[in-house]
Design an enzyme around this catalytic site. Structure first.
Site, PDB file in Angstrom:
ATOM      1  N   ASP A  43      33.348 152.192  -4.987  1.00 41.84           N
ATOM      2  CA  ASP A  43      32.002 151.771  -4.576  1.00 41.84           C
ATOM      3  C   ASP A  43      30.929 152.191  -5.578  1.00 41.84           C
ATOM      4  OD1 ASP A  43      33.384 150.920  -2.433  1.00 41.84           O
ATOM      5  OD2 ASP A  43      32.293 152.105  -0.924  1.00 41.84           O
ATOM      6  N   GLU A  45      31.085 152.485  -8.715  1.00 45.70           N
ATOM      7  CA  GLU A  45      31.094 151.623  -9.889  1.00 45.70           C
ATOM      8  C   GLU A  45      30.375 150.299  -9.558  1.00 45.70           C
ATOM      9  OE1 GLU A  45      31.551 152.018 -12.837  1.00 45.70           O
ATOM     10  OE2 GLU A  45      31.954 150.052 -13.709  1.00 45.70           O
ATOM     11  N   TYR A  46      30.665 149.797  -8.364  1.00 43.61           N
ATOM     12  CA  TYR A  46      29.998 148.570  -7.902  1.00 43.61           C
ATOM     13  C   TYR A  46      28.482 148.793  -7.890  1.00 43.61           C
ATOM     14  CZ  TYR A  46      28.833 144.616  -4.846  1.00 43.61           C
ATOM     15  OH  TYR A  46      28.291 143.463  -4.326  1.00 43.61           O
ATOM     16  N   ASP A  47      28.065 149.937  -7.325  1.00 44.38           N
ATOM     17  CA  ASP A  47      26.635 150.241  -7.241  1.00 44.38           C
ATOM     18  C   ASP A  47      26.002 150.321  -8.634  1.00 44.38           C
ATOM     19  OD1 ASP A  47      26.944 150.322  -4.542  1.00 44.38           O
ATOM     20  OD2 ASP A  47      27.002 152.513  -4.391  1.00 44.38           O
ATOM     21  N   LEU A  93      34.276 122.147  21.953  1.00 46.17           N
ATOM     22  CA  LEU A  93      35.697 121.936  22.212  1.00 46.17           C
ATOM     23  C   LEU A  93      35.957 121.875  23.711  1.00 46.17           C
ATOM     24  CD1 LEU A  93      37.112 124.622  19.765  1.00 46.17           C
ATOM     25  CD2 LEU A  93      37.372 122.156  19.519  1.00 46.17           C
ATOM     26  N   GLU A 124      44.304 128.728  15.484  1.00 47.23           N
ATOM     27  CA  GLU A 124      43.337 129.666  14.886  1.00 47.23           C
ATOM     28  C   GLU A 124      42.733 130.520  15.989  1.00 47.23           C
ATOM     29  OE1 GLU A 124      40.264 127.168  13.282  1.00 47.23           O
ATOM     30  OE2 GLU A 124      41.686 126.018  12.094  1.00 47.23           O
ATOM     31  N   LYS A 126      39.971 131.966  18.227  1.00 44.09           N
ATOM     32  CA  LYS A 126      38.644 131.458  18.563  1.00 44.09           C
ATOM     33  C   LYS A 126      37.685 132.636  18.533  1.00 44.09           C
ATOM     34  CE  LYS A 126      36.138 128.464  21.682  1.00 44.09           C
ATOM     35  NZ  LYS A 126      34.989 129.283  21.999  1.00 44.09           N
ATOM     36  N   ASP A 128      34.399 134.858  18.661  1.00 47.48           N
ATOM     37  CA  ASP A 128      33.279 134.827  19.594  1.00 47.48           C
ATOM     38  C   ASP A 128      32.014 135.220  18.851  1.00 47.48           C
ATOM     39  OD1 ASP A 128      32.242 134.305  21.984  1.00 47.48           O
ATOM     40  OD2 ASP A 128      32.910 136.137  22.984  1.00 47.48           O
ATOM     41  N   ARG A 147      24.057 125.910  14.887  1.00 47.90           N
ATOM     42  CA  ARG A 147      24.540 124.687  15.514  1.00 47.90           C
ATOM     43  C   ARG A 147      23.451 124.056  16.375  1.00 47.90           C
ATOM     44  NH1 ARG A 147      27.193 123.909  20.594  1.00 47.90           N
ATOM     45  NH2 ARG A 147      28.326 121.969  20.543  1.00 47.90           N
ATOM     46  N   GLU A 184      32.180 130.404  11.801  1.00 48.00           N
ATOM     47  CA  GLU A 184      31.614 131.276  12.822  1.00 48.00           C
ATOM     48  C   GLU A 184      31.110 132.562  12.170  1.00 48.00           C
ATOM     49  OE1 GLU A 184      31.817 129.841  15.765  1.00 48.00           O
ATOM     50  OE2 GLU A 184      31.610 131.406  17.300  1.00 48.00           O
ATOM     51  N   TYR A 236      36.024 127.515   9.263  1.00 46.67           N
ATOM     52  CA  TYR A 236      37.089 126.799   9.955  1.00 46.67           C
ATOM     53  C   TYR A 236      37.043 125.283   9.836  1.00 46.67           C
ATOM     54  CZ  TYR A 236      33.646 126.966  13.803  1.00 46.67           C
ATOM     55  OH  TYR A 236      32.511 126.895  14.560  1.00 46.67           O
ATOM     56  N   LYS A 305      44.385 122.662  16.599  1.00 43.19           N
ATOM     57  CA  LYS A 305      43.894 121.412  16.015  1.00 43.19           C
ATOM     58  C   LYS A 305      45.080 120.618  15.481  1.00 43.19           C
ATOM     59  CE  LYS A 305      39.753 123.884  14.638  1.00 43.19           C
ATOM     60  NZ  LYS A 305      38.997 124.537  13.570  1.00 43.19           N
ATOM     61  N   CYS A 423      16.825 122.157  55.705  1.00 46.83           N
ATOM     62  CA  CYS A 423      16.555 122.660  54.359  1.00 46.83           C
ATOM     63  C   CYS A 423      15.767 123.958  54.447  1.00 46.83           C
ATOM     64  CB  CYS A 423      15.777 121.601  53.575  1.00 46.83           C
ATOM     65  SG  CYS A 423      15.158 122.221  51.995  1.00 46.83           S
ATOM     66  N   CYS A 426      12.054 122.891  52.943  1.00 40.82           N
ATOM     67  CA  CYS A 426      11.135 121.914  53.558  1.00 40.82           C
ATOM     68  C   CYS A 426      11.530 121.566  54.989  1.00 40.82           C
ATOM     69  CB  CYS A 426      11.048 120.653  52.706  1.00 40.82           C
ATOM     70  SG  CYS A 426      12.534 119.626  52.802  1.00 40.82           S
ATOM     71  N   CYS A 441      19.693 118.277  51.028  1.00 37.98           N
ATOM     72  CA  CYS A 441      18.431 118.153  51.739  1.00 37.98           C
ATOM     73  C   CYS A 441      18.019 116.695  51.670  1.00 37.98           C
ATOM     74  CB  CYS A 441      17.387 119.034  51.046  1.00 37.98           C
ATOM     75  SG  CYS A 441      15.699 118.593  51.464  1.00 37.98           S
ATOM     76  N   CYS A 447      10.408 117.517  49.407  1.00 36.67           N
ATOM     77  CA  CYS A 447      10.893 118.897  49.353  1.00 36.67           C
ATOM     78  C   CYS A 447      10.362 119.587  48.098  1.00 36.67           C
ATOM     79  CB  CYS A 447      12.420 118.906  49.348  1.00 36.67           C
ATOM     80  SG  CYS A 447      13.082 120.573  49.226  1.00 36.67           S
TER      81      CYS A 447
END
Ligand code: IVH
Length: 691
Positions: A43, A45-47, A93, A124, A126, A128, A147, A184, A236, A305, A423, A426, A441, A447
């Site tokens: 890390d 080195e990356y920094d 879906l 695959e 799914k 969340d 979306r 996702e 996906y 799929k 009801c 009303c 009703c 109402c």
């Protein structure tokens, strides 16, 4: 591989070279770390590399392109998200909850395709999280969008740029000029825990579940906040992909397409697998269910799929979901709690729904204190009494249900649930339609509850989308008789609104402005807003697209209404009945007089259309109609009709006299329909009648 250095005239060549090398190396390390989970440098080195690049970019700002790895830290806050149109709608879906429902899914496909071989699926996890669309032009990420409702999403480009596993530039030069990748965005379990720990330490509100946390992180107008959230993205599918370069084969299976996405630098779940037939799907389900707790992210099911993309094309879509895919959901989460009371709600169409008031419980990531009991039959089936201990079930976003009563725990002092005879709002008599389980009703617009619900529906987001008119305001306005029907909304005055509880003059003015803005709408929204029974969003859109104008729908007979795909006798009856009622027509006239209007319907380009995305060619002569008519009918079904045959052609209709086009189609092994088969197809979609 990294961005070109524009306006770089005054930058020394050696600096340009160093910056280019740093960008390339950092992108590579980023990919290894966040996508492959296989870092090759420490890390620190990356920094160090990152600091050097930041330094160079500060010294020579022209070096800093949008795809620079330094650009993941977030940008100055926005005032609001702008709206984005998904040219290819982002679909949802269908769900399956049991092995039987999976078997039915496969049976429907086999029958529709008349398929004799074993079907191959891709399975695959799914995830969340939140569905997103990423747009790349010439390989550079230019837009990220949510979306939304599937057609209109929000532009969250600044936020997606901060997500380390999303390539800012694709890892190849062999890419379509325009490429839309879908997937996702989610928060891994560990990231979620960390975020909540931090929130607790700072005395802030915690997130209830990883999905909410991901959604909340993406909804930030200040992307510097998003940048601090350890979000991930798994790809996906493809949306638009235009101009594939030579030297790369356009994938013909979903699995190859996922492989392609991996090569371009995306994270694709390592649990993705090809499976054979429904048996393979069921086996995969058993395996993954066992692994669920070990995964470092939440999944709520499995998506299957059909692998072959040409079969996917042939299967097409129905309403909002593809026929070629299904989400097998894991069993709902269940908990026990106590039924405190039952209340009766009056819905928009007068339906009386018993609602269980429960002792609050935490299930599937949220606290639940209400559940629907549907109707009297359901209460009898459950044998439910007030005071009982019940099992409450929640699956995904579905409204919580009371699954059963724990009779062993029934206390002495339970009470029966007594349905009202009139009801509760009303006092009109209740009635039950023939064969219906629901009490309604009979008060109609007398109402107040039905009026309130009708108005809430009218202003809702997917209907007229009037901002700032909340439930509480509608309730007050109806109670004070300032609102009797939806057209009264457009007669409201500033001082009337300002007189309501919690309404300052400024918010009252905002309401008037929002009402004014809502006057420009679309025919599908308007139709949906009217709240005709059984006319949901998809049906409203189908009606609008079929008939083109409100006038035509008003005049349509039940038979004509049923020509619309997905409209059966029940819907047709409700639509016709609605437009026969003088009071409904008066409200519509009054709304139009108030200035509500919509542009003409756009030419058909819709996922409701079964042949969307397919290119057809007509050749030779047809006996039963002209070629132009044939072409129009295909277009009505969503197909493009081209003048010449190529490998992109989906199918050819050949009448007598067909010549070179037919020969070409045959040489390409394309499906060729004769006139009878073509008429059969039109008939299937209600565009042709025998005789
Ligand atoms: S495919 C037409 N694949 O599930 C195909 N969706 O209920 C549409 N999701 O909105 C999506 N993991 O947010 C697909 N592997 C996966 C998925 C997935 C999660 C979500 C996605 C979509 C929703 C559909």
């Amino acid at each position: 591989m990294t961005g070109s250095v524009a306006d770089s005239g005054s930058i020394p060549a050696a600096v340009q070279q160093e910056a280019w090398q740093l960008k390339t190396d950092l992108s590579e390390h980023n990919h290894r770390y966040y996508v492959l989970d296989d870092p090759s440098i420490p890390d620190v080195e990356y920094d160090r590399l990152m600091r050097r690049l930041v330094e160079l970019e500060q010294q020579y700002p022209a070096l800093c392109a949008e795809d620079s790895p330094t650009q993941r830290v977030g940008a100055p806050p926005l005032d609001a998200f702008t709206s984005v149109v998904h040219e290819i709608p982002m679909l949802s879906l269908d769900n399956a909850f049991s092995d039987d429902e999976m078997i039915n899914f496969e049976r429907r496909i086999v029958e529709r395709l008349n398929y004799r071989e074993k079907l191959e699926y891709v399975a695959e996890p799914k995830l969340d999280g939140v569905a997103v669309s990423l747009l790349y032009l010439q390989g550079v990420l230019v837009r990220g969008a949510t979306r939304g409702d599937g057609r209109n999403g929000e532009d969250i480009t600044q936020n997606v740029r901060t997500i380390a596993s999303i390539p800012l530039r694709l890892r190849s030069n062999r890419i379509p000029d325009l490429l839309e990748v879908r997937g996702e965005i989610y928060l891994p379990k560990a990231g979620f825990e960390k975020l909540n720990q931090q929130a607790r330490a700072e005395g802030k509100k915690t997130f209830v579940n990883p999905r909410n946390a991901a959604a909340g992180s993406l909804r930030q107008l200040d992307s510097r906040i998003t940048a601090t959230r350890p979000l991930q993205m798994a790809a996906y599918s493809l949306g638009r992909a235009e101009s594939w370069p030579t030297g790369i084969v356009e994938p013909s299976t979903h699995f190859d397409m996922l492989q392609q996405l991996k090569d371009w630098g995306f994270l694709v779940s390592d649990k993705v697998a090809r499976v054979e037939g429904v048996e393979g799907c069921l086996e995969y389900y058993r395996q993954l269910s066992g692994l669920r707790d070990e995964l470092d992210y939440d999944i709520d099911g499995i998506v299957y799929k059909v692998n072959d993309l040409s079969l996917q094309q042939r299967l097409g879509f129905v309403a909002r979901a593809p026929r070629w895919a299904i989400a097998r959901k894991f069993p709902a989460q269940e908990v026990m709690t106590k039924l405190l009371d039952v209340e009766f709600q009056v819905g928009r169409t007068g339906a009386i729904t018993p609602v269980a008031r429960l002792e609050p419980v935490f299930v599937g990531g949220v606290t639940i204190s209400n559940a629907t009991l549907h109707n009297q039959d359901e209460i009898e089936r459950l044998g439910l009494k007030i005071g009982d201990t019940v099992v409450v079930r929640r699956a995904g976003d579905v409204i919580p249900q009371v699954a059963n009563v724990v009779t062993e725990r029934r206390p002495e002092d339970t009470r029966d649930i007594v349905f009202p005879c009139t009801c509760p709002v009303c006092q009109s008599p209740l009635e039950k339609g023939e064969g219906e389980a629901v009490l309604r009703c009979s008060g109609g617009l007398i109402c107040a509850a039905q009026r309130k619900e009708a108005i809430k529906h009218f202003v809702s987001r997917k209907a007229m989308d009037v901002d700032g008119v909340g439930d509480k305001l509608i309730e007050q306005l109806v109670d004070q008789q300032l609102l009797n029907s939806v057209d009264d909304l457009y007669r409201l005055e500033l001082d009337q609104l300002a007189g309501m509880e919690r309404m300052a003059e400024k918010s009252a003015q905002n309401v008037l402005d929002a009402l004014q803005a809502s006057k420009t709408t679309t025919l599908p929204r308007f139709l949906y807003a009217l709240g005709i029974r059984e006319v949901g969003e998809a049906t409203a859109r189908a009606l609008a697209e079929h008939f083109g104008s409100l006038e035509n729908i008003r005049q349509a007979s039940q038979e004509q209404l049923q020509e619309v795909a997905d409209v059966g006798p029940v819907v047709a009856h409700f639509v016709e009945e609605f437009f026969q009622q003088p009071h409904n027509l008066a409200v519509i006239d009054s709304l139009q007089a108030a200035g509500i209007h919509w542009p003409d319907i756009e030419p058909a380009d819709d996922h409701l259309l079964p042949l969307i995305g397919q290119t057809w060619v007509l050749t030779g002569t047809l006996e039963s109609m002209s070629r132009t008519e044939g072409k129009e009918k295909l277009q009505q079904l969503g197909a493009k009709v081209a003048g010449s045959v190529s490998a992109k052609t989906y199918s050819v209709v050949a009448g007598p006299g067909a010549g070179s086009k037919l020969a070409k189609a045959e040489s390409l092994k394309l499906p060729v329909l004769d006139e009878a088969e073509f008429l059969q197809l039109l008939k299937q979609y209600g565009l042709h009648q025998d005789g």
